[in-house]
Motif scaffolding. Structure first.
Motif, PDB file in Angstrom:
ATOM      1  N   GLY A 240       0.791  -1.221   0.000  1.00 40.95           N
ATOM      2  CA  GLY A 240       0.000   0.000   0.000  1.00 40.95           C
ATOM      3  C   GLY A 240       0.825   1.273   0.000  1.00 40.95           C
ATOM      4  O   GLY A 240       0.351   2.335   0.399  1.00 40.95           O
ATOM      5  N   ILE A 241       2.066   1.174  -0.471  1.00 43.19           N
ATOM      6  CA  ILE A 241       2.970   2.321  -0.513  1.00 43.19           C
ATOM      7  C   ILE A 241       3.173   2.750  -1.960  1.00 43.19           C
ATOM      8  O   ILE A 241       3.483   1.918  -2.826  1.00 43.19           O
ATOM      9  N   SER A 242       3.014   4.015  -2.230  1.00 41.48           N
ATOM     10  CA  SER A 242       3.207   4.546  -3.572  1.00 41.48           C
ATOM     11  C   SER A 242       4.675   4.438  -3.975  1.00 41.48           C
ATOM     12  O   SER A 242       5.560   4.842  -3.215  1.00 41.48           O
ATOM     13  N   ALA A 243       4.948   3.896  -5.169  1.00 47.00           N
ATOM     14  CA  ALA A 243       6.335   3.707  -5.618  1.00 47.00           C
ATOM     15  C   ALA A 243       6.431   3.851  -7.123  1.00 47.00           C
ATOM     16  O   ALA A 243       5.453   3.628  -7.860  1.00 47.00           O
ATOM     17  N   LYS A 244       7.627   4.217  -7.582  1.00 48.12           N
ATOM     18  CA  LYS A 244       7.856   4.370  -9.023  1.00 48.12           C
ATOM     19  C   LYS A 244       9.337   4.201  -9.320  1.00 48.12           C
ATOM     20  O   LYS A 244      10.196   4.324  -8.433  1.00 48.12           O
TER      21      LYS A 244
END
Length: 518
Positions: free
Chosen positions: A78-82
């Motif tokens: 549930g952690i935003s990553a890119k």
């Protein structure tokens, strides 16, 4: 029975009191510790990264696979990553390497192709081995160069012993140990002096031999530990370069020197894949009160590929991933934004973190604190104030929330001095951000696993790595909660005794954004 019961009750109450005394009064800190100890994901993260994906040399498909794996893992939590591209690199993939001695007898040798080395193709290269000569000057060396055509050339020095010094110290007589060191020092001095007389440096000579007609280069970069060789990059353009483990290299060296004319066959089927993007994997948990201020977790993602990059820097990577996972679960709404950077191409000069600093000045200028972990599997034992005058005021306060069984091992130095290189905290420090390195216990890192063929999963000490994840998560939590912005006032650096001039704060450096493409 009553006496026994009373004794039991007293012991129970004492144990319970001690356990309560060990617990923090902060429920988030307690939750961090419980989650890390009771639901650790470190072993599975290490397995997936090191055993399944493997080493992460910049420009290889495995590096890209690791970047994508990390994004997927963060998304699952549930952690935003890119993945953020900052440049491109020579794309290359290691293939099958097989090295065999054919003359004066048959033996399969232990060795591997160096990074970015040209391929031999499936047929391989078969040739006689020769060693570098002792020469009086560069003119004599140039005359000798006609001998390399069609040959495989050994370009590393001969090691007088394959035993590490600690082994000599334990078993040898003082006289024997002293004699060995004197012989070794003499040989090393003569080797360096002779290299100078050739007219080439150790970084230049392989290209010169290639131009003179050598069909391959054979090296051995012994790490001064049993079975460990450091594996770096090839400097040839068309012919293969391989590194042999000390035992086989020294045997072949003796065969050449005694006139036995050893012949070996090298099959090294690497692939030149053109150009690959270079990436940083960035993940964040958005802040609720001060989202424009950042607490940064940091670890370089890439590795050399002699082993699987376990302690350099698989352990730092999984510490930061585990800390992020824990924080998302027990502290999902931080006051400041928590950001983690998994940097690419650190091994070639901090390139990924330097690119991030150059590309995101707004983040760097608003950094509350940055915590970097790099050097090995051991528990953190040193934290420096990195040259910030008031670092004691906030770092000591944050560390006070960390359990005593972790902090009792940590030596702090305030205000300390800024690092000019070494790891990615230096990229942020140079830009003035309060960046701190979580320096760990050695576990024979420098000789045994650093950049070697032995840097693998089995060298990880998970108790120490778990301790580091707890430490990191608590420091990040405390930095997020701190009502005050950290001071970035710098100390006045001392005089350099060698130059007599005052030292200056490190300057930001631009990254190499096109690697191996010249």
């Amino acid at each position: 029975m009553k006496k026994v019961f009373k004794l039991f009750l007293a012991v129970f109450l004492l144990i319970n009191y001690n356990l309560q005394a060990q617990e923090s009064t902060d429920p988030v800190v307690n939750s961090i510790i419980q989650e890390a100890n009771n639901n650790s994901q470190l072993e599975i993260l290490a397995h997936e990264l090191l055993d399944v994906i493997g080493p992460r040399l910049v420009g290889t498909p495995q590096m890209t696979q690791a970047n994508n794996w990390a994004v997927a893992k963060y998304s699952k939590w549930g952690i935003s990553a890119k993945n953020e591209q900052w440049g491109e690199w020579k794309a290359w993939e290691r293939g099958i390497t097989h090295i065999d001695m054919l003359e004066p007898r048959l033996q399969t040798l232990d060795g591997m192709q160096l990074a970015w080395s040209p391929s031999t193709g499936p047929k391989g290269v078969t040739a006689e081995l020769i060693t570098l000569p002792t020469v009086k000057d560069s003119l004599e060396f140039q005359k000798w160069m006609k001998n390399v055509k069609g040959k495989l050339v050994m370009t590393s020095m001969y090691q007088t012993t394959g035993r590490p010094d600690y082994n000599w110290e334990e078993f040898a007589t003082e006289e024997s140990f002293a004699k060995m060191k004197k012989e070794r020092d003499s040989l090393e001095t003569e080797w360096r002096d002779n290299m100078k007389r050739t007219g080439y440096s150790s970084r230049e000579i392989n290209q010169a031999l290639e131009e003179a007609g050598a069909v391959g280069i054979v090296t051995s970069y012994w790490s001064k530990a049993f079975g460990s060789n450091k594996i770096f990059s090839s400097r040839t353009k068309k012919i293969p370069t391989v590194d042999l483990e000390l035992e086989d290299y020294s045997m072949l060296y003796r065969l050449v020197e005694y006139g036995n004319k050893p012949v070996i066959k090298i099959v090294a089927e690497s692939k030149d894949l053109g150009v690959a993007p270079t990436l940083n994997t960035i993940a964040e948990i958005k802040g609720t009160e001060k989202p424009e201020e950042y607490v940064i977790l940091s670890a370089h993602f890439d590795s050399w590929d002699g082993g699987t990059g376990a302690t350099d820097n698989g352990t730092g990577t999984i510490v930061m991933m585990e800390a992020m996972r824990i924080l998302k679960k027990v502290y999902p709404n931080p006051k400041r934004t928590i950001l983690v950077g998994h940097w690419g191409s650190e091994e070639q000069g901090l390139n990924g973190s330097r690119a991030f600093v150059e590309d995101h000045p707004e983040i760097v200028q608003n950094t509350q604190a940055m915590f970097n972990q790099d050097n090995g599997t051991g528990r953190v034992v040193k934290i420096s104030g990195a040259g910030f005058l008031h670092s004691y005021d906030y770092l000591s306060k944050w560390l006070a929330a960390v359990p005593d069984d972790i902090t009792k091992h940590i030596e702090t130095t305030f205000p300390g001095s800024p690092s000019g290189g070494g790891s990615d905290n230096a990229s942020f420090l140079a830009a003035g951000a309060p960046a701190f390195n979580l320096s760990s216990l050695s576990w024979s890192y420098w000789n045994y696993t650093w950049h070697t063929n032995r840097d693998t999963y089995d060298k990880i000490v998970f108790d120490d790595v778990r301790s580091n994840a707890i430490l990191t998560a608590i420091l990040v939590y405390m930095a997020c909660e701190d009502p005050n912005r950290t001071s970035t006032e710098k100390i006045v650096l001392p005089i350099n005794p060698r130059t007599g001039e005052q030292r200056t704060w490190p300057e930001p450096k631009s990254p190499q954004r096109k690697g191996g493409l010249d």
